[in-house]
Design an enzyme around this catalytic site. Structure first.
Site, mmCIF file in Angstrom:
data_model
loop_
_atom_site.group_PDB
_atom_site.id
_atom_site.type_symbol
_atom_site.label_atom_id
_atom_site.label_comp_id
_atom_site.label_asym_id
_atom_site.label_seq_id
_atom_site.Cartn_x
_atom_site.Cartn_y
_atom_site.Cartn_z
ATOM 1 N N LYS A 29 6.535 -50.338 10.252
ATOM 2 C CA LYS A 29 6.146 -49.480 9.134
ATOM 3 C C LYS A 29 5.286 -48.336 9.655
ATOM 4 O O LYS A 29 4.370 -48.548 10.450
ATOM 5 C CB LYS A 29 5.351 -50.322 8.132
ATOM 6 N N ARG A 67 -6.450 -53.120 30.961
ATOM 7 C CA ARG A 67 -7.049 -52.355 32.057
ATOM 8 C C ARG A 67 -8.319 -51.694 31.551
ATOM 9 O O ARG A 67 -8.626 -51.766 30.370
ATOM 10 C CB ARG A 67 -6.075 -51.262 32.474
HETATM 11 P P1 ADP Z 1 0.718 -46.032 23.138
HETATM 12 O O1 ADP Z 1 1.147 -47.198 23.941
HETATM 13 O O2 ADP Z 1 1.513 -44.819 23.414
HETATM 14 O O3 ADP Z 1 -0.761 -45.852 23.201
HETATM 15 P P2 ADP Z 1 0.297 -47.123 20.456
HETATM 16 O O4 ADP Z 1 1.133 -48.191 19.826
HETATM 17 O O5 ADP Z 1 -1.046 -47.523 20.918
HETATM 18 O O6 ADP Z 1 1.125 -46.445 21.635
HETATM 19 O O7 ADP Z 1 0.167 -45.921 19.407
HETATM 20 C C1 ADP Z 1 -0.400 -44.688 19.767
HETATM 21 C C2 ADP Z 1 -0.710 -43.901 18.512
HETATM 22 O O8 ADP Z 1 0.479 -43.664 17.750
HETATM 23 C C3 ADP Z 1 -1.641 -44.592 17.545
HETATM 24 O O9 ADP Z 1 -2.996 -44.414 17.879
HETATM 25 C C4 ADP Z 1 -1.278 -43.928 16.235
HETATM 26 O O10 ADP Z 1 -1.875 -42.650 16.116
HETATM 27 C C5 ADP Z 1 0.213 -43.729 16.361
HETATM 28 N N1 ADP Z 1 0.922 -44.882 15.770
HETATM 29 C C6 ADP Z 1 1.402 -45.957 16.416
HETATM 30 N N2 ADP Z 1 1.999 -46.813 15.570
HETATM 31 C C7 ADP Z 1 1.883 -46.284 14.335
HETATM 32 C C8 ADP Z 1 2.298 -46.686 13.005
HETATM 33 N N3 ADP Z 1 2.957 -47.816 12.802
HETATM 34 N N4 ADP Z 1 1.998 -45.864 11.976
HETATM 35 C C9 ADP Z 1 1.343 -44.702 12.162
HETATM 36 N N5 ADP Z 1 0.932 -44.268 13.369
HETATM 37 C C10 ADP Z 1 1.190 -45.042 14.457
HETATM 38 P P1 ADP Z 2 -6.070 -44.821 26.838
HETATM 39 O O1 ADP Z 2 -5.327 -45.835 26.024
HETATM 40 O O2 ADP Z 2 -7.184 -45.317 27.639
HETATM 41 O O3 ADP Z 2 -6.335 -43.567 26.086
HETATM 42 P P2 ADP Z 2 -3.773 -43.599 27.767
HETATM 43 O O4 ADP Z 2 -2.817 -44.297 26.861
HETATM 44 O O5 ADP Z 2 -4.146 -42.184 27.535
HETATM 45 O O6 ADP Z 2 -5.087 -44.473 27.904
HETATM 46 O O7 ADP Z 2 -3.258 -43.798 29.225
HETATM 47 C C1 ADP Z 2 -4.098 -43.657 30.340
HETATM 48 C C2 ADP Z 2 -3.255 -43.283 31.489
HETATM 49 O O8 ADP Z 2 -2.255 -44.250 31.705
HETATM 50 C C3 ADP Z 2 -2.550 -41.971 31.300
HETATM 51 O O9 ADP Z 2 -2.486 -41.337 32.550
HETATM 52 C C4 ADP Z 2 -1.172 -42.395 30.800
HETATM 53 O O10 ADP Z 2 -0.199 -41.438 31.100
HETATM 54 C C5 ADP Z 2 -0.971 -43.674 31.581
HETATM 55 N N1 ADP Z 2 -0.131 -44.674 30.914
HETATM 56 C C6 ADP Z 2 -0.469 -45.449 29.864
HETATM 57 N N2 ADP Z 2 0.516 -46.300 29.548
HETATM 58 C C7 ADP Z 2 1.521 -46.079 30.420
HETATM 59 C C8 ADP Z 2 2.817 -46.650 30.634
HETATM 60 N N3 ADP Z 2 3.304 -47.637 29.865
HETATM 61 N N4 ADP Z 2 3.567 -46.153 31.625
HETATM 62 C C9 ADP Z 2 3.099 -45.170 32.403
HETATM 63 N N5 ADP Z 2 1.887 -44.604 32.274
HETATM 64 C C10 ADP Z 2 1.101 -45.036 31.300
#
Ligand code: ADP
Ligand code: ADP
Ligand code: MG
Length: 460
Positions: free
Chosen positions: A201, A295
């Site tokens: 969702k 991490r």
């Molecule tokens: P990533 O692995 O790229 O960090 P996340 O699942 O943590 O992916 O989601 C990153 C961001 O994307 C969230 O902080 C939010 O802003 C948006 N997001 C992710 N899932 C949802 C959702 N179900 N509804 C709305 N926004 C979302």
């Molecule tokens: P945080 O959740 O701490 O904000 P980010 O999601 O911005 O971290 O990711 C931190 C670093 O790790 C960035 O350089 C991002 O590109 C890298 N990163 C995070 N998840 C992945 C992934 N699944 N594959 C490759 N790089 C990743």
């Protein structure tokens, strides 16, 4: 005690880890690619070894070369930082089998939280709410349509192995679902080598709130409060703060509830070392588990500023087998901290990355200001890696004080030769809704698209 640690990373986080090691009297080994020969982490470490060409799959992602460097230099442990190999369970296994301690969670815990789909199932088992969604990988168009119908539009298609805000698509109807399903899959295959996607969702105007956790090897797990990371551009964090204004001003009881949920998930996964449990919170104060980052995280310094606890030192102590010496009830949260990620990007040109040589560099200082950066005058930012060149963190007695210090520090930060996101962050700090602490993850879209555009664009 470890005598020597290899840092399998680059940039500001490599510098951050070397600093922690120095304070613990641990010698350090840097590894670097050809592009990073003049990088700050290479200069700061006691020893440095070149592990290959500039692209990360020929250097920072090469397990064989990193292990060889570790063996040649006879280190006790490897710290993987964030990104690169930090969440690679196989790398953690290889380290352990070579008798080198991996400073991070056990490979078992990493496998238990391997991807977003497995982690969602684990959260459910722990009794923690997840947004309505598909059970695991969606195999084909028909399954995607069935899942979306059951969940109800709008939905989000997300890469199971995703990270860094990539591999996500929003769909409002069947047509955009099918299109998004295919783009998300091919993007996921390209970025993560895994085309698996699931559907959940789409929560409108959500807040991103995450909890820092620490677990030792004796089974003790604590949380160190939350970070509000709702100021995002393209699902990537730009500004983070703690405590969360949403929790402070609106949903006071969420801290306890979400903190408990975060610890519960970590317990079910037998989690060790530092980690972050991410949630989204909707406008009614319902929270949903997103993922666990296995991490140290980019925004960890704001938690350090308000708790006085050095998270990287904690990681090292935990990896040495030390028990946690802090109980959750003894943590004192003081004041307010904000972080701005400073990227070498042009905010006036679609945030185009701007690698190149930094001509002049002057970092702000004074009370309540912390810079975690590897940048210096004369440093050339290579084009091969991410564009973050530093993190500016301010600490104040309350939110207003931290914001005033941030505004002041941003105005002092002088970087010439490359474009940076500093003017963009100044605009965020001046925004009345940001000042009031009223914002969701849609904040930057409004700021860039709305009436306040002139704030960040030079007068014509
Ligand atoms: P990533 O692995 O790229 O960090 P996340 O699942 O943590 O992916 O989601 C990153 C961001 O994307 C969230 O902080 C939010 O802003 C948006 N997001 C992710 N899932 C949802 C959702 N179900 N509804 C709305 N926004 C979302
Ligand atoms: P945080 O959740 O701490 O904000 P980010 O999601 O911005 O971290 O990711 C931190 C670093 O790790 C960035 O350089 C991002 O590109 C890298 N990163 C995070 N998840 C992945 C992934 N699944 N594959 C490759 N790089 C990743
Ligand atoms: Mg995330």
């Amino acid at each position: 005690m470890f005598e020597k640690v290899l840092v399998a990373n680059r940039g500001e986080i490599a510098v951050r880890i070397i600093r922690a090691c120095k304070e613990l009297n641990i010698r350090t080994v840097a590894v670097y690619s050809e592009a990073d020969a003049n990088s700050m982490h290479v200069q700061m470490a006691d020893e440095a070894i070149c592990i290959g060409k500039s692209p990360s799959n020929e250097s920072y992602l090469r397990i064989d070369r990193i292990i060889s460097a570790a063996e040649i230099t006879d280190v006790d442990a490897i710290h993987p930082g964030y990104g690169f190999l930090s969440e690679n369970a196989h790398f953690a296994d290889v380290c352990e089998s070579c008798n080198i301690r991996f400073i991070g969670p056990s490979s078992r815990a990493m496998n238990a939280l391997e991807d977003k789909a497995v982690s969602r199932a684990l959260a459910k088992k722990a009794g923690v709410p997840t947004a309505p969604g598909s059970e695991g990988n969606v195999e084909n168009e028909q399954d995607a349509l069935t899942a979306a119908k059951r969940i109800g539009y709008p939905v989000m298609i997300k890469a199971i192995a995703g990270g860094g805000g990539r591999g996500m698509r929003v769909a409002h109807n069947d047509i955009s679902l099918i299109k998004g399903y295919h783009t998300a899959r091919s993007e996921a295959e390209k970025s993560f080598g895994n085309s698996g996607v699931y559907i959940e969702k789409f929560i409108e105007n959500p807040h991103h709130i995450e909890f820092q956790i620490l677990g030792d090897t004796r089974g003790n797990i604590i949380h160190l409060g939350e970070r509000d990371c709702s100021i995002q551009r393209r699902n990537q964090k730009v500004v983070e703060e703690t405590p969360s204004p949403l929790i402070e001003n609106k949903f006071k009881d969420l801290r306890k509830k979400m903190g408990r949920a975060a610890v519960k998930i970590a317990e079910v996964a037998n989690y060790t070392n530092a980690g972050t449990v991410e949630f989204i919170v909707d406008e009614q104060g319902n929270f949903y588990f997103l993922e666990v980052n296995k991490r140290i995280q980019v925004e960890h310094p704001i938690t350090e500023e308000v708790t006085g606890i050095d998270l990287v030192k904690q990681q090292i102590m935990i990896a040495m087998g030390e028990p946690l010496r802090i109980a959750e009830k003894d943590i004192i949260f003081r004041g307010h901290a904000i972080e701005c990620r400073i990227n070498a990007e042009d905010p006036f040109d679609e945030f185009r990355p701007c690698p190149g040589r930094i001509e002049m560099y002057y970092a702000p200082g004074g009370r309540g200001v912390r810079i975690d950066s590897h940048a210096y005058a004369g440093y050339t930012i290579p084009p091969h890696y991410d564009s973050m060149i530093g993190k500016l963190v301010t600490y104040g007695k309350d939110r207003r004080d931290a914001m005033d210090k941030m505004t002041r520090a941003l105005s002092e930060y002088m970087i010439t030769g490359v474009k940076t996101t500093i003017p963009f962050e100044q605009a965020i700090l001046q925004d009345p809704n940001f000042r009031r602490g009223v914002y969701s993850t849609t904040f930057i879209d409004h700021l860039l698209g709305g009436a306040r555009r002139e704030l960040i664009e030079p007068a014509a």
